[in-house]
Design a protein around this motif. Structure first.
Motif, mmCIF file in Angstrom:
data_model
loop_
_atom_site.group_PDB
_atom_site.id
_atom_site.type_symbol
_atom_site.label_atom_id
_atom_site.label_comp_id
_atom_site.label_asym_id
_atom_site.label_seq_id
_atom_site.Cartn_x
_atom_site.Cartn_y
_atom_site.Cartn_z
ATOM 1 N N ILE A 43 -4.490 3.875 -8.070
ATOM 2 C CA ILE A 43 -4.070 5.167 -7.552
ATOM 3 C C ILE A 43 -3.879 5.083 -6.046
ATOM 4 N N ASP A 45 -1.942 7.605 -3.021
ATOM 5 C CA ASP A 45 -1.151 8.797 -2.721
ATOM 6 C C ASP A 45 -0.260 8.619 -1.490
ATOM 7 N N PHE A 310 -0.033 11.185 -9.786
ATOM 8 C CA PHE A 310 0.075 10.331 -8.614
ATOM 9 C C PHE A 310 1.443 9.643 -8.624
#
Length: 375
Positions: A43, A45, A310
């Motif tokens: 993940i 961002d 995401f």
């Protein structure tokens, strides 16, 4: 009176039962490790090295310096050198690139004359979080890109007004409204959660209640059983989709640009595939609890690795490979492409083909597994 011996015996019995239920054992041990790996490594961002197409109509040294500065920023990775505006538009619509850079033919002449030189950068802003970091980095580009080129007679331009201007055009979601990306994505997540779980729990419930024996005694073939079991839930999925689309338009003003043929075909394939997957899970699970646990193992990666929550391009290559194998990823591309971009069958072809492969593979496995269960 309270007996430690009896309590200890029950405690040992529960641990033995846990080791026998392999699925529950996997939930206890494997699920935390999977979540840790996904959130720790996959993940991100603030995605970097986003695929970028360029249309260079000025082959001067200033143009090359601008492209070098874009690449050195870490946010842009030039993967396509287009020869026309139509080729740029097609790459953006298909989702092949995140940005399109256009350097006009009079760029060098305007920079030399100080005549309001500009470059145009078009961003696929359907997912605002995927482009926000790169767009913010563009603010420093005009002052830094030509720092080594403004020498000699142009040295006076150093430290003054920027030698050129970057014009950013956010396409498909110019106001960077998060609901335009999240709400259409909810369609894939909600259908996955409800259809996969309902189908798997329904078959497991029949096995627990003993009604499966009556079904097995009938002359119905595996394909007939699966079609009869899944047909009502297809209607349920269509009703859910209609409700979500109506609320998305009324409550969140999500734009609906068209592409309804691609959307309808993708929706039908995804619903059938999700139901077939639930049917396959039901042939493996021995109880409703196991069916729900196995469904959760499918839903969790679908939420995290599909690009729903995401940015997909922010994940490392191994995580993108896993996400590409998840049908929700391709369905979200069809939904967002249709609603936000008006993408037709031609541009949605790769995602629709992936959904066809998913339906055929899962349906075949479900029928083979059901036949094995009969034997």
């Amino acid at each position: 009176m309270f007996s430690l011996t009896r309590t200890w015996a029950i405690l040992v019995k529960e641990f033995v039962q846990l080791t026998r239920d392999r699925l529950t054992y996997a939930m206890i041990l494997v699920l935390p490790v999977i979540q840790l790996m996904l959130f720790g490594y996959a993940i991100n961002d603030d995605p970097r090295r986003l695929p970028t197409a360029v249309l260079v109509q000025d082959n001067g040294a200033f143009s090359r310096s601008v492209l070098t500065a874009l690449t050195n920023s870490g946010y842009f990775d030039v993967t396509l050198e287009a020869r026309s505006q139509a080729e740029l538009d097609r790459a953006l619509e298909r989702g092949e690139v995140q940005f399109a850079v256009i350097i006009p033919g009079d760029f060098t002449r305007r920079v030399v004359r100080g005549d309001e030189a500009q470059i145009l950068i078009e961003a696929d802003a359907a997912d605002p979080s995927a482009t926000s970091g790169a767009v913010a980095a563009l603010s420093a580009l005009p002052q830094q890109a030509l720092a080594r080129d403004l020498t000699g007679p142009l040295a006076a331009r150093q430290g003054g007004a920027a030698p050129f201007e970057v014009v950013v055009h956010r396409r498909y979601n110019p106001e960077a409204i998060g609901a335009y990306n999240i709400v259409p994505g909810l369609l894939g997540v909600i259908l996955s959660m409800t259809l996969v779980m309902m189908t798997s729990l329904g078959m497991a419930r029949e096995r627990e209640r003993g009604t499966m024996e009556g079904l097995l005694a009938t002359p119905a073939q595996p394909l007939e059983v699966m079609a009869g079991k899944l047909a009502p839930y297809v209607l349920v999925g269509l009703i859910q989709s209609a409700v979500i689309l109506i609320l998305a338009r009324v409550l969140f003003s999500v734009p609906m640009q068209g592409g309804w043929i691609a959307f309808g075909l993708g929706l039908t394939l995804f619903i059938v595939g999700s139901l077939a997957l639930g049917f396959l899970i039901s042939t493996v699970a021995r109880s409703q609890l196991q069916a729900m646990q196995m469904s959760f193992f499918y839903v969790l990666p679908s939420i995290l690795l599909s690009g729903f929550m995401f940015p997909f391009r922010g994940m490392p290559e191994w995580a993108q490979a896993l996400g590409t194998a998840i049908p929700v990823t391709h369905f979200l591309r069809v939904v967002r492409g249709s609603l936000l971009k008006g993408v037709g069958l031609e541009n949605a072809g790769p995602s629709l083909f992936a959904l066809v492969v998913f339906v055929l593979a899962v349906s075949t496995l479900a029928m083979l597994r059901y036949r094995t269960t009969l034997d």
